[in-house]
Design an enzyme around this catalytic site. Structure first.
Site, PDB file in Angstrom:
ATOM      1  N   LYS A  52      -5.178   1.983   2.863  1.00  0.00           N
ATOM      2  CA  LYS A  52      -6.444   1.423   2.367  1.00  0.00           C
ATOM      3  C   LYS A  52      -7.076   2.263   1.262  1.00  0.00           C
ATOM      4  CE  LYS A  52      -7.206  -2.253   5.030  1.00  0.00           C
ATOM      5  NZ  LYS A  52      -7.492  -3.599   4.500  1.00  0.00           N
ATOM      6  N   SER A 310       1.797   0.905   7.943  1.00  0.00           N
ATOM      7  CA  SER A 310       0.554   0.837   7.169  1.00  0.00           C
ATOM      8  C   SER A 310      -0.515   1.832   7.581  1.00  0.00           C
ATOM      9  CB  SER A 310      -0.022  -0.582   7.241  1.00  0.00           C
ATOM     10  OG  SER A 310      -0.275  -0.945   8.587  1.00  0.00           O
TER      11      SER A 310
END
Length: 416
Positions: A52, A310
């Site tokens: 992110k 992720s």
């Protein structure tokens, strides 16, 4: 090069001011299991332990270059908040980060550490939708820049730097990339970049079974909002994929989206931790988990496959829940509500039915359902799923009345 790939190249160059390219590691354990080259793109090793940061940094960089007043606002209970906080500190910008009141203290503390004096955290709303609405209203009132976690072009461009790094790190382009999907920003960026830079690469998407918003939208041929989501995969449990990401992903087939059962995902989390020493959050394990389904379909043998891990912001206080879910999925643990006769020796009769490897993990007397019977919640752990099947046969033969509630989500929520 297309305009998009050129912009992604610029974003990657700028990103090196924050951290080096995350490792792309050939995993011998998974490669041997599936008869393929399985590479793990370790986004859990960024400074904030998730990808992110890429999108937040790129969106903030471009807003500042365009003359933004350097006040940024976001709403997040996790990885996006930490990415925005880190980027604010890097740029010396002001950040206001809205988080739900229910956000765990660990996540609040980490966000505060990453942002330092550059950020203010506002706790508001019991549910994320309330938090998001408050953040957007505040952003408009303050003439600040709202940073979406996935539904913005500059965020998608930043996430696409993952794809550029993959091509730089591999000896040859991958045959297949497995992408975890939440809001869709990562998938939109990676697929768009590789479509131009490595058109032979195929894609498979991994969503949590209890939050398959991309699969639902592709099946419907339009955006859909799920009536509810399972929050276990908190980094990808999204009721509606972002509008802009879906515009980039809508040409894919629903069959390219695989859904990971939350309890099976727990097995993958524990395996990666215990066998490989890799700490993954539930969303971070999605791509690895669906390798099982790809192998069953004959899609892996001999292929060069990249799984994007992720994120690794895993709260170890959740470990008992993860173990519990894993045992239930593997058939090594079951919960029953047992109707026990109210007579001397009834409990002993039940205990005599247990096998040598059956262990009582939970025993709770709930209530008398009648004057002569009582209800007991009982949890049994064992070493082999066949043991629990045999136990139920013995219960039936002995005339005990019971209900298997192991996979009854409503009862499990209140009793387990």
């Amino acid at each position: 090069m297309s305009d998009f790939t050129t912009s992604v190249a610029s974003a990657e160059t700028a990103l090196r001011d924050l951290f080096p390219a995350t490792p792309l590691q050939l995993n011998d354990h998974l490669s041997a299991r599936y008869g393929a080259e399985i590479w793990l793109k370790r986004e859990d090793l960024t400074p904030v332990r998730s990808y992110k940061l890429r999108g937040a940094f790129n969106a903030m960089r471009k807003a500042i270059d365009a003359g933004s007043n350097r006040h940024f606002v976001c709403a997040s209970a996790g990885n996006h908040a930490q990415g925005v906080a880190f980027a604010c500190r890097h740029f010396g910008a002001r950040g206001t980060i809205f988080m739900p009141v229910t956000t765990p203290q660990q996540k609040i503390a980490k966000t505060r550490i990453f942002g330092g004096d550059s950020i203010e955290i506002v706790l508001t709303g019991d549910y994320f939708d309330q938090t998001l609405a408050a953040a957007q209203t505040f952003s408009k009132d303050q003439n600040a820049t709202f940073l979406s976690p996935f539904d913005a072009a500059d965020v998608i461009e930043g996430q696409a730097t993952v794809a550029r790094e993959i091509l730089e790190q591999l000896p040859a382009p991958p045959d297949l990339v497995v992408l975890p999907v939440g809001g869709g920003g990562l998938s939109a960026g990676v697929t768009q970049y590789l479509a131009a830079a490595s058109p032979q690469t195929r894609f498979v998407f991994a969503e949590p079974q209890g939050g398959a918003s991309l699969k639902g939208a592709l099946e419907a041929g339009q955006q859909v909002t799920l009536p509810g989501v399972d929050s276990f995969v908190d980094g990808a449990a999204v009721a509606r994929i972002g509008d802009l990401p879906f515009a980039h992903l809508r040409h894919f087939a629903p069959e390219q989206v695989l859904t990971a059962p939350e309890d099976r995902l727990s097995i993958t989390i524990l395996e990666m931790l215990n066998v490989e020493g890799i700490v993954l959050e539930p969303a971070g394990a999605l791509a690895v988990d669906v390798l099982r389904d790809l192998a069953d379909a004959g899609e892996l043998a001999g292929k060069r496959v990249v799984c994007i891990c992720s994120g690794g912001n895993f709260d170890f206080e959740r470990l008992p829940e993860v173990k519990e879910r894993a045992q239930r999925f593997a058939g090594l643990k079951k919960y029953f509500i047992l109707r026990l006769p109210q007579r001397p020796g009834a409990l002993r009769d039940f205990l005599m039915l247990l096998g040598p490897n059956d262990d009582i993990a939970r025993f709770e007397y709930l209530k008398k359902s009648a004057r002569n019977f009582g209800s007991v919640l009982i949890g049994i752990e064992t070493a082999d799923p066949a043991n629990l099947t045999a136990l139920m046969v013995r219960l039936d033969e002995s005339g005990f009345t019971y209900q298997d509630i192991t996979h009854d989500e409503l009862l499990a929520q209140f009793l387990i």
